[in-house]
Design a protein around this motif. Structure first.
Motif, PDB file in Angstrom:
ATOM      1  N   PRO A 256       3.881  23.048  -7.862  1.00 28.02           N
ATOM      2  CA  PRO A 256       2.504  23.136  -7.350  1.00 28.02           C
ATOM      3  C   PRO A 256       1.586  22.030  -7.843  1.00 28.02           C
ATOM      4  CG  PRO A 256       3.281  25.291  -8.085  1.00 28.02           C
ATOM      5  CD  PRO A 256       4.285  24.286  -8.558  1.00 28.02           C
ATOM      6  N   LEU A 257       1.973  21.366  -8.950  1.00 26.65           N
ATOM      7  CA  LEU A 257       1.105  20.324  -9.495  1.00 26.65           C
ATOM      8  C   LEU A 257       1.405  18.943  -8.903  1.00 26.65           C
ATOM      9  CD1 LEU A 257      -1.064  20.907 -11.669  1.00 26.65           C
ATOM     10  CD2 LEU A 257       0.325  19.575 -13.255  1.00 26.65           C
ATOM     11  N   HIS A 258       2.541  18.800  -8.215  1.00 28.01           N
ATOM     12  CA  HIS A 258       2.943  17.489  -7.714  1.00 28.01           C
ATOM     13  C   HIS A 258       1.871  16.835  -6.841  1.00 28.01           C
ATOM     14  CE1 HIS A 258       7.539  18.369  -8.357  1.00 28.01           C
ATOM     15  NE2 HIS A 258       6.837  18.363  -9.463  1.00 28.01           N
ATOM     16  N   PRO A 259       1.303  17.529  -5.843  1.00 26.28           N
ATOM     17  CA  PRO A 259       0.287  16.853  -5.017  1.00 26.28           C
ATOM     18  C   PRO A 259      -0.968  16.476  -5.790  1.00 26.28           C
ATOM     19  CG  PRO A 259       0.469  19.183  -4.439  1.00 26.28           C
ATOM     20  CD  PRO A 259       1.617  18.866  -5.325  1.00 26.28           C
ATOM     21  N   LEU A 260      -1.326  17.256  -6.799  1.00 30.91           N
ATOM     22  CA  LEU A 260      -2.515  16.932  -7.585  1.00 30.91           C
ATOM     23  C   LEU A 260      -2.273  15.696  -8.452  1.00 30.91           C
ATOM     24  CD1 LEU A 260      -3.597  20.515  -8.744  1.00 30.91           C
ATOM     25  CD2 LEU A 260      -4.528  19.145  -6.866  1.00 30.91           C
ATOM     26  N   ILE A 261      -1.062  15.572  -9.011  1.00 34.79           N
ATOM     27  CA  ILE A 261      -0.722  14.381  -9.784  1.00 34.79           C
ATOM     28  C   ILE A 261      -0.695  13.161  -8.875  1.00 34.79           C
ATOM     29  CG2 ILE A 261       1.143  13.237 -11.041  1.00 34.79           C
ATOM     30  CD1 ILE A 261      -0.232  15.179 -12.811  1.00 34.79           C
ATOM     31  N   THR A 262      -0.139  13.335  -7.667  1.00 30.40           N
ATOM     32  CA  THR A 262      -0.101  12.228  -6.708  1.00 30.40           C
ATOM     33  C   THR A 262      -1.504  11.770  -6.348  1.00 30.40           C
ATOM     34  OG1 THR A 262       2.003  12.992  -5.785  1.00 30.40           O
ATOM     35  CG2 THR A 262       0.657  11.544  -4.402  1.00 30.40           C
ATOM     36  N   THR A 263      -2.389  12.717  -6.060  1.00 32.28           N
ATOM     37  CA  THR A 263      -3.773  12.390  -5.722  1.00 32.28           C
ATOM     38  C   THR A 263      -4.457  11.652  -6.867  1.00 32.28           C
ATOM     39  OG1 THR A 263      -3.962  14.292  -4.250  1.00 32.28           O
ATOM     40  CG2 THR A 263      -6.013  13.375  -5.108  1.00 32.28           C
ATOM     41  N   ALA A 264      -4.241  12.127  -8.101  1.00 32.16           N
ATOM     42  CA  ALA A 264      -4.868  11.486  -9.249  1.00 32.16           C
ATOM     43  C   ALA A 264      -4.339  10.068  -9.457  1.00 32.16           C
ATOM     44  CB  ALA A 264      -4.626  12.331 -10.511  1.00 32.16           C
ATOM     45  N   ALA A 265      -3.022   9.875  -9.310  1.00 33.40           N
ATOM     46  CA  ALA A 265      -2.442   8.541  -9.483  1.00 33.40           C
ATOM     47  C   ALA A 265      -2.969   7.574  -8.431  1.00 33.40           C
ATOM     48  CB  ALA A 265      -0.916   8.625  -9.422  1.00 33.40           C
ATOM     49  N   HIS A 266      -3.077   8.027  -7.170  1.00 35.67           N
ATOM     50  CA  HIS A 266      -3.621   7.164  -6.116  1.00 35.67           C
ATOM     51  C   HIS A 266      -5.083   6.815  -6.398  1.00 35.67           C
ATOM     52  CE1 HIS A 266      -0.416   8.457  -2.924  1.00 35.67           C
ATOM     53  NE2 HIS A 266       0.080   7.704  -3.901  1.00 35.67           N
ATOM     54  N   ALA A 267      -5.854   7.796  -6.875  1.00 37.56           N
ATOM     55  CA  ALA A 267      -7.266   7.538  -7.177  1.00 37.56           C
ATOM     56  C   ALA A 267      -7.408   6.539  -8.320  1.00 37.56           C
ATOM     57  CB  ALA A 267      -7.964   8.854  -7.533  1.00 37.56           C
ATOM     58  N   ILE A 268      -6.531   6.620  -9.301  1.00 36.32           N
ATOM     59  CA  ILE A 268      -6.559   5.671 -10.412  1.00 36.32           C
ATOM     60  C   ILE A 268      -6.259   4.261  -9.910  1.00 36.32           C
ATOM     61  CG2 ILE A 268      -5.267   4.960 -12.478  1.00 36.32           C
ATOM     62  CD1 ILE A 268      -4.990   8.006 -13.110  1.00 36.32           C
ATOM     63  N   ASN A 269      -5.268   4.131  -9.057  1.00 38.80           N
ATOM     64  CA  ASN A 269      -4.920   2.804  -8.539  1.00 38.80           C
ATOM     65  C   ASN A 269      -6.025   2.224  -7.676  1.00 38.80           C
ATOM     66  OD1 ASN A 269      -2.427   2.461  -9.819  1.00 38.80           O
ATOM     67  ND2 ASN A 269      -1.346   3.659  -8.271  1.00 38.80           N
ATOM     68  N   ARG A 270      -6.692   3.079  -6.888  1.00 38.71           N
ATOM     69  CA  ARG A 270      -7.828   2.579  -6.099  1.00 38.71           C
ATOM     70  C   ARG A 270      -8.951   2.106  -7.030  1.00 38.71           C
ATOM     71  NH1 ARG A 270      -6.328   6.821  -2.639  1.00 38.71           N
ATOM     72  NH2 ARG A 270      -7.802   8.273  -3.626  1.00 38.71           N
ATOM     73  N   TYR A 271      -9.185   2.862  -8.079  1.00 35.48           N
ATOM     74  CA  TYR A 271     -10.225   2.483  -9.041  1.00 35.48           C
ATOM     75  C   TYR A 271      -9.894   1.142  -9.702  1.00 35.48           C
ATOM     76  CZ  TYR A 271     -12.617   2.502 -13.598  1.00 35.48           C
ATOM     77  OH  TYR A 271     -13.335   2.154 -14.715  1.00 35.48           O
ATOM     78  N   LEU A 272      -8.620   0.929 -10.008  1.00 37.40           N
ATOM     79  CA  LEU A 272      -8.203  -0.314 -10.659  1.00 37.40           C
ATOM     80  C   LEU A 272      -8.046  -1.468  -9.685  1.00 37.40           C
ATOM     81  CD1 LEU A 272      -5.512   1.171 -13.097  1.00 37.40           C
ATOM     82  CD2 LEU A 272      -7.840   0.431 -13.691  1.00 37.40           C
ATOM     83  N   GLY A 273      -8.170  -1.179  -8.386  1.00 36.13           N
ATOM     84  CA  GLY A 273      -8.042  -2.230  -7.386  1.00 36.13           C
ATOM     85  C   GLY A 273      -6.617  -2.631  -7.109  1.00 36.13           C
ATOM     86  N   ILE A 274      -5.679  -1.707  -7.330  1.00 36.95           N
ATOM     87  CA  ILE A 274      -4.270  -1.988  -7.064  1.00 36.95           C
ATOM     88  C   ILE A 274      -3.930  -1.515  -5.662  1.00 36.95           C
ATOM     89  CG2 ILE A 274      -1.895  -1.468  -7.751  1.00 36.95           C
ATOM     90  CD1 ILE A 274      -2.948  -1.040 -10.588  1.00 36.95           C
ATOM     91  N   GLU A 275      -3.416  -2.408  -4.852  1.00 37.65           N
ATOM     92  CA  GLU A 275      -3.075  -2.042  -3.481  1.00 37.65           C
ATOM     93  C   GLU A 275      -1.812  -1.207  -3.447  1.00 37.65           C
ATOM     94  OE1 GLU A 275      -2.776  -5.407  -0.958  1.00 37.65           O
ATOM     95  OE2 GLU A 275      -4.827  -6.127  -1.310  1.00 37.65           O
ATOM     96  N   GLU A 276      -1.817  -0.210  -2.596  1.00 42.89           N
ATOM     97  CA  GLU A 276      -0.659   0.666  -2.416  1.00 42.89           C
ATOM     98  C   GLU A 276       0.051   0.267  -1.125  1.00 42.89           C
ATOM     99  OE1 GLU A 276      -2.076   4.617  -2.473  1.00 42.89           O
ATOM    100  OE2 GLU A 276      -3.156   4.396  -4.373  1.00 42.89           O
ATOM    101  N   ILE A 277       1.313  -0.031  -1.225  1.00 44.71           N
ATOM    102  CA  ILE A 277       2.086  -0.455  -0.054  1.00 44.71           C
ATOM    103  C   ILE A 277       3.153   0.572   0.213  1.00 44.71           C
ATOM    104  CG2 ILE A 277       3.584  -2.235   0.897  1.00 44.71           C
ATOM    105  CD1 ILE A 277       2.212  -4.232  -0.939  1.00 44.71           C
ATOM    106  N   GLU A 278       3.137   1.162   1.379  1.00 40.89           N
ATOM    107  CA  GLU A 278       4.155   2.115   1.756  1.00 40.89           C
ATOM    108  C   GLU A 278       5.226   1.409   2.569  1.00 40.89           C
ATOM    109  OE1 GLU A 278       2.652   5.530   3.691  1.00 40.89           O
ATOM    110  OE2 GLU A 278       1.204   6.040   2.097  1.00 40.89           O
ATOM    111  N   ILE A 279       6.468   1.555   2.155  1.00 40.33           N
ATOM    112  CA  ILE A 279       7.579   0.923   2.846  1.00 40.33           C
ATOM    113  C   ILE A 279       8.194   1.926   3.788  1.00 40.33           C
ATOM    114  CG2 ILE A 279       9.789  -0.240   2.590  1.00 40.33           C
ATOM    115  CD1 ILE A 279       8.914  -1.097  -0.169  1.00 40.33           C
ATOM    116  N   GLY A 280       8.137   1.620   5.084  1.00 38.81           N
ATOM    117  CA  GLY A 280       8.696   2.535   6.089  1.00 38.81           C
ATOM    118  C   GLY A 280      10.222   2.425   6.143  1.00 38.81           C
ATOM    119  N   SER A 281      10.805   3.408   6.796  1.00 45.90           N
ATOM    120  CA  SER A 281      12.282   3.412   6.915  1.00 45.90           C
ATOM    121  C   SER A 281      12.712   2.400   7.954  1.00 45.90           C
ATOM    122  CB  SER A 281      12.768   4.819   7.295  1.00 45.90           C
ATOM    123  OG  SER A 281      12.125   5.257   8.467  1.00 45.90           O
TER     124      SER A 281
END
Length: 281
Positions: A256-281
């Motif tokens: 149950p905590l996985h989505p909350l950890i994911t949300t927090a990690a993404h928010a931290i990266n946005r705050y730090l200005g780190i771009e998130e790149i999703e690699i499609g299949s």
């Protein structure tokens, strides 16, 4: 300075505010000695709180007795020529009895705190004697009687098991697991601007879900990791578990905590200005 900050200065950091609990204890009209029963999970956190409270409340005399400590050997008996057999063989006071007698003596003229730790290891007879002392203010031993000043003497009782019922009835309880209280941290509390609000709110959702909130110094260390090291969800988990004393690892890794950890990690990266790149299949 607030009591919370004073406790932190003396080694016990807490999100809980004990001011009200102490007001209940010290302002109550009691016909017996004041007793504070410190409860909580096993370990020495209760002892740390007791010692920190004694120093934070400026007690000039703080005495401590641990019932699990081995009794020191009695001094050798040396019979003088004029000594009587009955007087020379009088049993010495135990360490517990000495602590009570000393506390009574100090309390005659000054505020005195006596911490009685690991009471579950005490002989049941000592529990009964302690209860009568609390009620009657008088400690009777083979060496005579000692009387406590109820205006000056405070007993702190610590046990890994429930107190003897009669002692519990004359005590006020507080809980020593300090991370259950919640502090609503804001960016300005740590010298950050409003852009930190998103990831701090996301972290707050994580803390709420696990039922555990970091203390101020723990949160400051987590923030340092976020600014310098945290880039992934696993790194975030490790920093949270590493710095938060009472955080349960199983709860941190529960599905149950996985989505909350994911949300927090993404928010931290946005705050730090780190771009998130999703690699499609």
């Amino acid at each position: 300075m607030s009591l919370r900050k004073k406790l932190a200065e003396f080694g016990f950091e807490s999100n809980d505010d004990y001011d009200y609990a102490l007001r209940c204890l010290f302002e109550a009209q009691l016909p017996h000695l004041r007793c504070l029963n410190i409860v909580g999970s096993s370990g020495r956190r209760k002892t740390a709180l007791a010692n920190a409270l004694g120093h934070a409340l400026d007690y000039p005399h703080i005495l401590y007795h641990d019932f699990t400590d081995a009794e020191p050997p009695p001094p050798p008996i040396v019979l003088g020529e004029d000594a009587t057999t009955s007087g020379a063989l009088e049993a010495p006071l135990t360490a517990f009895e000495r602590s009570i007698s000393e506390a009574c003596a100090y309390s005659e003229g000054a505020r005195t705190l006596l911490i009685l730790d690991q009471l579950q290891a005490a002989d049941f007879h000592d529990h009964i004697r302690l209860y009568h002392f609390v009620q009657n203010l008088e400690w009777i031993s083979p060496h005579g009687a000692a009387v406590a000043n109820p205006q000056h003497l405070l007993l702190m009782l610590i046990s890994e098991e429930p107190l003897y019922h009669s002692l519990a009835k004359v005590s006020f309880r507080i809980h020593a697991d300090a991370s259950r209280g919640y502090l609503e941290y804001r960016p300005e509390d740590f010298g950050l601007d409003a852009s930190a609000g998103e990831f701090m709110a996301a972290l707050g959702a994580v803390f709420d879900a696990v039922g555990n909130s970091p203390t101020t110094s723990e949160y400051a260390r987590i923030l340092a990791d976020i600014h310098q090291r945290v880039r992934t969800e696993e790194q975030l988990r490790q920093s949270l578990f590493g710095w938060m004393e009472n955080l349960d690892r199983a709860a941190l890794h529960a599905p149950p905590l996985h989505p909350l950890i994911t949300t927090a990690a993404h928010a931290i990266n946005r705050y730090l200005g780190i771009e998130e790149i999703e690699i499609g299949s």
